[in-house]
Design a protein around this motif. Structure first.
Motif, PDB file in Angstrom:
ATOM      1  N   SER A   1      10.582   1.851   0.630  1.00 32.23           N
ATOM      2  CA  SER A   1       9.635   0.821   1.064  1.00 32.23           C
ATOM      3  C   SER A   1       8.724   1.350   2.167  1.00 32.23           C
ATOM      4  CB  SER A   1      10.389  -0.426   1.541  1.00 32.23           C
ATOM      5  OG  SER A   1      11.191  -0.126   2.668  1.00 32.23           O
ATOM      6  N   ARG A   2       9.275   2.166   3.091  1.00 35.91           N
ATOM      7  CA  ARG A   2       8.442   2.703   4.168  1.00 35.91           C
ATOM      8  C   ARG A   2       7.340   3.606   3.619  1.00 35.91           C
ATOM      9  NH1 ARG A   2      13.476   3.857   6.700  1.00 35.91           N
ATOM     10  NH2 ARG A   2      13.136   6.093   6.404  1.00 35.91           N
ATOM     11  N   ILE A   3       7.706   4.477   2.679  1.00 39.13           N
ATOM     12  CA  ILE A   3       6.718   5.395   2.115  1.00 39.13           C
ATOM     13  C   ILE A   3       5.698   4.635   1.269  1.00 39.13           C
ATOM     14  CG2 ILE A   3       6.417   7.340   0.533  1.00 39.13           C
ATOM     15  CD1 ILE A   3       9.136   8.364   1.496  1.00 39.13           C
ATOM     16  N   THR A   4       6.173   3.630   0.520  1.00 41.57           N
ATOM     17  CA  THR A   4       5.250   2.811  -0.269  1.00 41.57           C
ATOM     18  C   THR A   4       4.272   2.070   0.627  1.00 41.57           C
ATOM     19  OG1 THR A   4       6.976   2.534  -1.949  1.00 41.57           O
ATOM     20  CG2 THR A   4       5.110   1.021  -2.032  1.00 41.57           C
ATOM     21  N   GLN A   5       4.759   1.573   1.760  1.00 42.46           N
ATOM     22  CA  GLN A   5       3.886   0.866   2.700  1.00 42.46           C
ATOM     23  C   GLN A   5       2.737   1.739   3.171  1.00 42.46           C
ATOM     24  OE1 GLN A   5       6.703  -0.309   5.675  1.00 42.46           O
ATOM     25  NE2 GLN A   5       7.408  -2.104   4.535  1.00 42.46           N
ATOM     26  N   VAL A   6       3.009   3.027   3.375  1.00 43.15           N
ATOM     27  CA  VAL A   6       1.960   3.943   3.830  1.00 43.15           C
ATOM     28  C   VAL A   6       0.854   4.040   2.784  1.00 43.15           C
ATOM     29  CG1 VAL A   6       1.442   6.344   4.396  1.00 43.15           C
ATOM     30  CG2 VAL A   6       3.505   5.273   5.305  1.00 43.15           C
ATOM     31  N   PHE A   7       1.222   4.218   1.526  1.00 46.79           N
ATOM     32  CA  PHE A   7       0.205   4.352   0.478  1.00 46.79           C
ATOM     33  C   PHE A   7      -0.544   3.039   0.247  1.00 46.79           C
ATOM     34  CE2 PHE A   7       2.800   8.061  -0.389  1.00 46.79           C
ATOM     35  CZ  PHE A   7       1.869   8.997  -0.793  1.00 46.79           C
ATOM     36  N   VAL A   8       0.174   1.914   0.321  1.00 42.85           N
ATOM     37  CA  VAL A   8      -0.485   0.617   0.139  1.00 42.85           C
ATOM     38  C   VAL A   8      -1.464   0.347   1.277  1.00 42.85           C
ATOM     39  CG1 VAL A   8      -0.110  -1.878   0.076  1.00 42.85           C
ATOM     40  CG2 VAL A   8       1.384  -0.361  -1.231  1.00 42.85           C
TER      41      VAL A   8
ATOM     42  N   TRP B   1       2.597  -3.551   5.709  1.00 44.40           N
ATOM     43  CA  TRP B   1       1.845  -3.285   4.487  1.00 44.40           C
ATOM     44  C   TRP B   1       0.348  -3.152   4.755  1.00 44.40           C
ATOM     45  CZ3 TRP B   1       4.581  -2.019   0.291  1.00 44.40           C
ATOM     46  CH2 TRP B   1       5.910  -2.410   0.243  1.00 44.40           C
ATOM     47  N   ARG B   2      -0.047  -3.370   6.020  1.00 47.33           N
ATOM     48  CA  ARG B   2      -1.451  -3.187   6.399  1.00 47.33           C
ATOM     49  C   ARG B   2      -1.626  -2.148   7.493  1.00 47.33           C
ATOM     50  NH1 ARG B   2      -5.753  -5.584   5.020  1.00 47.33           N
ATOM     51  NH2 ARG B   2      -6.674  -4.855   6.984  1.00 47.33           N
ATOM     52  N   LEU B   3      -0.652  -2.026   8.375  1.00 50.48           N
ATOM     53  CA  LEU B   3      -0.771  -1.102   9.503  1.00 50.48           C
ATOM     54  C   LEU B   3       0.547  -0.357   9.679  1.00 50.48           C
ATOM     55  CD1 LEU B   3      -2.569  -0.102  11.833  1.00 50.48           C
ATOM     56  CD2 LEU B   3      -1.569  -1.903  13.257  1.00 50.48           C
ATOM     57  N   CYS B   4       0.501   0.965   9.609  1.00 54.78           N
ATOM     58  CA  CYS B   4       1.684   1.807   9.754  1.00 54.78           C
ATOM     59  C   CYS B   4       1.510   2.717  10.962  1.00 54.78           C
ATOM     60  CB  CYS B   4       1.903   2.661   8.505  1.00 54.78           C
ATOM     61  SG  CYS B   4       2.060   1.723   6.973  1.00 54.78           S
ATOM     62  N   SER B   5       2.629   3.064  11.583  1.00 50.58           N
ATOM     63  CA  SER B   5       2.578   3.964  12.732  1.00 50.58           C
ATOM     64  C   SER B   5       2.363   5.398  12.271  1.00 50.58           C
ATOM     65  CB  SER B   5       3.874   3.856  13.541  1.00 50.58           C
ATOM     66  OG  SER B   5       4.959   4.357  12.788  1.00 50.58           O
ATOM     67  N   VAL B   6       1.946   6.234  13.216  1.00 48.51           N
ATOM     68  CA  VAL B   6       1.736   7.645  12.905  1.00 48.51           C
ATOM     69  C   VAL B   6       3.029   8.281  12.401  1.00 48.51           C
ATOM     70  CG1 VAL B   6       1.212   9.906  13.906  1.00 48.51           C
ATOM     71  CG2 VAL B   6      -0.205   7.936  14.483  1.00 48.51           C
ATOM     72  N   SER B   7       4.172   7.954  13.030  1.00 52.68           N
ATOM     73  CA  SER B   7       5.448   8.550  12.619  1.00 52.68           C
ATOM     74  C   SER B   7       5.812   8.162  11.192  1.00 52.68           C
ATOM     75  CB  SER B   7       6.567   8.130  13.580  1.00 52.68           C
ATOM     76  OG  SER B   7       6.359   8.675  14.856  1.00 52.68           O
TER      77      SER B   7
ATOM     78  N   ILE C   1       3.684   7.430   8.821  1.00 53.62           N
ATOM     79  CA  ILE C   1       2.781   8.182   7.948  1.00 53.62           C
ATOM     80  C   ILE C   1       3.230   9.633   7.836  1.00 53.62           C
ATOM     81  CG2 ILE C   1       0.413   9.038   7.714  1.00 53.62           C
ATOM     82  CD1 ILE C   1      -0.482   6.438   9.100  1.00 53.62           C
ATOM     83  N   GLU C   2       3.627  10.213   8.960  1.00 49.98           N
ATOM     84  CA  GLU C   2       4.083  11.605   8.937  1.00 49.98           C
ATOM     85  C   GLU C   2       5.364  11.763   8.139  1.00 49.98           C
ATOM     86  OE1 GLU C   2       2.524  14.321   9.934  1.00 49.98           O
ATOM     87  OE2 GLU C   2       0.833  13.037  10.471  1.00 49.98           O
ATOM     88  N   GLU C   3       6.201  10.728   8.090  1.00 49.41           N
ATOM     89  CA  GLU C   3       7.398  10.772   7.254  1.00 49.41           C
ATOM     90  C   GLU C   3       7.003  10.932   5.789  1.00 49.41           C
ATOM     91  OE1 GLU C   3      11.463   8.223   7.203  1.00 49.41           O
ATOM     92  OE2 GLU C   3       9.685   7.128   6.547  1.00 49.41           O
ATOM     93  N   ALA C   4       5.993  10.164   5.361  1.00 45.82           N
ATOM     94  CA  ALA C   4       5.509  10.296   3.987  1.00 45.82           C
ATOM     95  C   ALA C   4       4.886  11.672   3.759  1.00 45.82           C
ATOM     96  CB  ALA C   4       4.493   9.194   3.688  1.00 45.82           C
ATOM     97  N   LYS C   5       4.164  12.179   4.758  1.00 45.08           N
ATOM     98  CA  LYS C   5       3.564  13.505   4.623  1.00 45.08           C
ATOM     99  C   LYS C   5       4.632  14.593   4.496  1.00 45.08           C
ATOM    100  CE  LYS C   5      -0.753  12.675   7.195  1.00 45.08           C
ATOM    101  NZ  LYS C   5      -1.570  13.108   8.351  1.00 45.08           N
ATOM    102  N   CYS C   6       5.734  14.443   5.223  1.00 43.12           N
ATOM    103  CA  CYS C   6       6.821  15.425   5.130  1.00 43.12           C
ATOM    104  C   CYS C   6       7.349  15.519   3.708  1.00 43.12           C
ATOM    105  CB  CYS C   6       7.950  15.049   6.089  1.00 43.12           C
ATOM    106  SG  CYS C   6       7.608  15.375   7.833  1.00 43.12           S
ATOM    107  N   VAL C   7       7.514  14.368   3.061  1.00 41.49           N
ATOM    108  CA  VAL C   7       7.994  14.360   1.682  1.00 41.49           C
ATOM    109  C   VAL C   7       6.988  15.053   0.768  1.00 41.49           C
ATOM    110  CG1 VAL C   7       8.624  12.883  -0.260  1.00 41.49           C
ATOM    111  CG2 VAL C   7       9.351  12.273   2.048  1.00 41.49           C
TER     112      VAL C   7
END
Length: 712
Positions: A295-302, A361-367, A369-375
């Motif tokens: 859900s966290r990674i999906t939130q970043v893309f959404v 689902w509208r605003l995510c923290s930098v950390s 977002i970086e979690e999704a980037k790590c994947v």
């Protein structure tokens, strides 16, 4: 930082209470101490009537006593519970390979399957084993935690082995003693086949879920990266010790038709592993799950998609929560990187975003977002390891079939074809010692890296050695075919000519799979540690599926127009050597792609800052672990020269408070937190507060101590 003194009743006792926040972001996942540390300094005046458990020190003006707390549960973690987990791994692996290493021959001899079909079924089954690791990793990271996940999947593993033993004993092995390659078994019923496949897929599900979780749970017992690296080496060592026993002793009995005995021994070994794991409950170090990562990674893309047209204005910053911890429960902050900049739009604050409690689902923290980037950064590296897993999968299928049609006798002794994998295990054990004690020191001096080779370099070396192993297997097959006598099933070529290919695969494992475990576990964010370990297992899974697909494609192409194909029922009329060379060619292409991906990859950058600690007249700022260790040693020397002091905290790698100086020293230095999670504190003991503040701080002291030493 607050310092307060509270006088209690009429006793001449003073409680200076200190609240200190860590400089970097400690968390349950990072293996550090709680976010708030409390240091209670108690000074007693000599009084013969005092009944406190604390003993008075002789110099009341210069003495400092540190009360030893009585936690509800003793300090956990370290090598003692890690050895329990290593024993668990060895026993579980003995049980698994007691079934898996000879499974292809069981399918051929007992169930009557053809060579290609049996090899495909084993590849699919092995692929399912490691694909289940993703399910376990999700449950472990999100909801259950490591311990419960390990326990549940081990129970499934034991039950699967028991059902396998019962179905083989009561239904499949008829007449008794069949399956030895001489006595033919009766055609099994559909019920028996159904029970057999249910049992082996329970084994696959249980062992597949246990593997990545036990590896991560073992790493959780340490905070020192060197200890974690050593644990992964010993983890793979324990895996191969268990495999060695199953590939020599159990395989021998199974090859002579004692399949039921081999399966029951495997079930007993798995049961002992489960009992040992449960018995160590009180000594483990537990980390809480961090919530659903999907859900966290999906939130970043959404969120990024919703703000696709948003732009960061000059002077504005990307959204990040305040404090030292990230918005992800129990995780450290991750520093911003420039890759995948389109995802940064999820952290742009717009007019529609609620400033107090923004929607994830509208605003995510930098950390986040970086979690999704790590994947995303790890995926190309992971995909490049799948081709290597195709090489590894041949040991449980085509290597065994190849050895089965070679000369396997020494005098009157008959060598099981599957037992040749003992040379793979021996190579792992030998090369692990060589790597740890010879290659690492030498490479470390040449490269300046204390690890010798980086994880990415080790994985590249593993690919090259695996490629050479496939070439060796192909050459062995060419010479085997030349030694075939018409009308005879087995070639006159000795099975010991397989030793080079087994040894090379074993040597490549030390570089590839141990490197993978360290890489994916170390590069995964705090909330995805089990997922990182499961990527290594998932690579093996997909490697087996790709191997099965290659066999089907090759047979579909080469078995046309009455040709037997490369891997026919009668291997003496085929060309399995060409299949090995095909894999070697694919590995060469994969290595070139891997070099590009490894060059592009950037390591995770956690929000760990430099260290600045003062003690007496000595002050240091450090950004390296070596300098930090030198400073901690100097700090300890300063304190030991001053007067007797007491060490407060549990034994092992993690201590809540470390070095305490006597009161005459104007500043009290706290040192000893592992690596960069150190206390930035210079304590001035001369300031006093009002009486109201003293009482308030005394209450805060009790609350903080409850957090430190209460159950969690």
């Amino acid at each position: 930082m607050t310092i307060g003194f509270a006088r209690l009743s009429t006793n001449p006792v003073i409680f200076p209470v200190l609240s200190v926040c860590t400089w970097t972001s400690p968390s349950s996942e990072s293996g550090t101490v709680p976010e708030i540390l409390a240091l209670s300094l108690i000074k007693f005046r000599k009084s013969p009537s005092r009944s406190s458990p604390m003993e008075a020190l002789p110099n009341e003006s210069a003495a400092l006593a540190i009360p030893t707390p009585i936690p509800k549960r003793k300090t956990k973690g370290g090598w003692r519970p890690a050895f329990i987990l290593l024993a668990n791994q060895g026993l579980a692996t003995l049980a698994f390979f007691g079934v898996g290493v000879n499974l292809v021959l069981f399918l051929i001899r007992v169930l009557g399957q053809e060579n290609a079909a049996a090899a495909n079924n084993v590849s699919i089954w092995t692929g399912t084993v490691y694909l289940c690791s993703l399910v376990a990793a999700f449950l472990s990271d999100s909801y259950w935690g490591r311990y419960l996940t390990c326990a549940v999947f081990q129970v499934i593993f034991v039950l699967g082995l028991v059902f396998l033993s019962l179905s083989s004993w009561l239904i499949l092995l008829k007449p008794s003693g069949c399956g030895d390659g001489k006595l033919i078994c009766q055609r099994p019923s559909s019920t028996g086949i159904g029970l057999f496949y249910t049992a082996i897929y329970m084994v696959a599900f249980g062992y597949g879920g246990h593997q990545p979780t036990i590896a991560t749970f073992g790493a959780d017992q340490f905070t020192d990266p060197d200890s974690i690296s050593a644990f992964f080496c010993y983890f793979y060592f324990a895996l191969n010790v268990g495999s060695l026993i199953s590939n020599t002793v159990l395989v021998y009995y199974e090859d002579t038709g004692e399949w039921t005995l081999g399966f029951w021994v495997a079930a007993a070994s798995a049961f002992l592993a489960l009992m040992a794991f449960l018995k160590g409950y009180s000594s483990y170090r537990y980390l809480k799950p961090s919530g659903n990562p999907l859900s966290r990674i999906t939130q970043v893309f959404v969120a990024a998609a919703k703000k696709w047209n948003a732009e960061l204005k000059d002077g504005e910053a990307l959204y990040e929560v305040e404090g030292t911890e990230s918005a992800i429960k129990g995780s450290r902050k991750i520093m911003h990187t420039d890759e995948f900049e389109f995802l940064d739009k999820a952290a742009i604050v717009t007019e529609k975003d609620t400033p107090v409690q923004p929607s994830p689902w509208r605003l995510c923290s930098v950390s986040q977002i970086e979690e999704a980037k790590c994947v995303l950064r790890m995926l190309p590296i992971w995909l490049c390891t799948i081709v290597y897993s195709v090489i590894f999968s041949q040991m449980a299928s085509l290597f065994v079939e190849q050895g089965d049609v070679m000369n396997r006798t020494i005098g009157n002794f008959h060598i099981p074809a599957a037992s040749m994998s003992a040379f793979d295990i021996g190579a792992v054990l030998i090369c692990t010692g060589i790597y740890r004690h010879i290659l690492v020191p030498v490479a470390g001096k040449l490269s300046g890296n204390p690890k010798g080779l980086t994880e990415l370099q080790r994985m590249g070396v593993g690919l090259i050695i695996g490629l050479i192993a496939m070439i060796a297997a192909g050459i062995t097959e060419i010479f085997r075919l030349k030694r075939v006598v018409p009308g005879e099933r087995a070639s006159h070529m000795s099975v010991f000519w397989q030793i080079p290919q087994y040894f090379l695969v074993g040597a490549s494992e030390v570089f590839m799979y141990v490197g993978q475990l360290e890489f994916f576990n170390g590069q995964a964010p705090d909330g995805l540690k089990s997922f990182g370990s499961s990527l290594c297992m998932a690579s093996i899974s997909l490697g087996n599926f790709v191997s099965s697909m290659l066999v089907n494609m090759v047979m579909g192409i080469t078995a046309k127009h009455n040709n037997p194909g490369w891997i026919p029922e009668d291997l003496n009329s085929g060309h399995m050597d060409r299949f090995y060379f095909l894999i070697a060619g694919l590995t060469a292409i994969d290595f070139v792609i891997y070099l590009v991906c490894a060059k592009w990859y950037k390591c995770i950058n956690l929000g760990d800052g430099s260290i600045s600690i003062s003690i007496g007249t000595r002050t240091t700022n450090s950004s390296s672990d070596d300098e930090e260790e030198q400073f901690k040693g100097a700090a300890k020397e300063d304190l030991e020269r001053s007067s007797p002091f007491r060490h407060w905290g549990g034994s092992g790698d993690v201590n809540p408070l470390f070095l305490v100086a006597p009161l005459p020293i104007p500043r009290l230095a706290l040192a000893g937190l592992p690596y960069r999670n150190c206390l930035r504190a210079v304590l001035d003991m001369t300031s006093l507060s009002s009486e109201d503040e003293l009482k308030k701080n005394a209450l805060e002291k009790a609350s903080i101590q409850s957090k430190l030493f209460g159950r969690h």
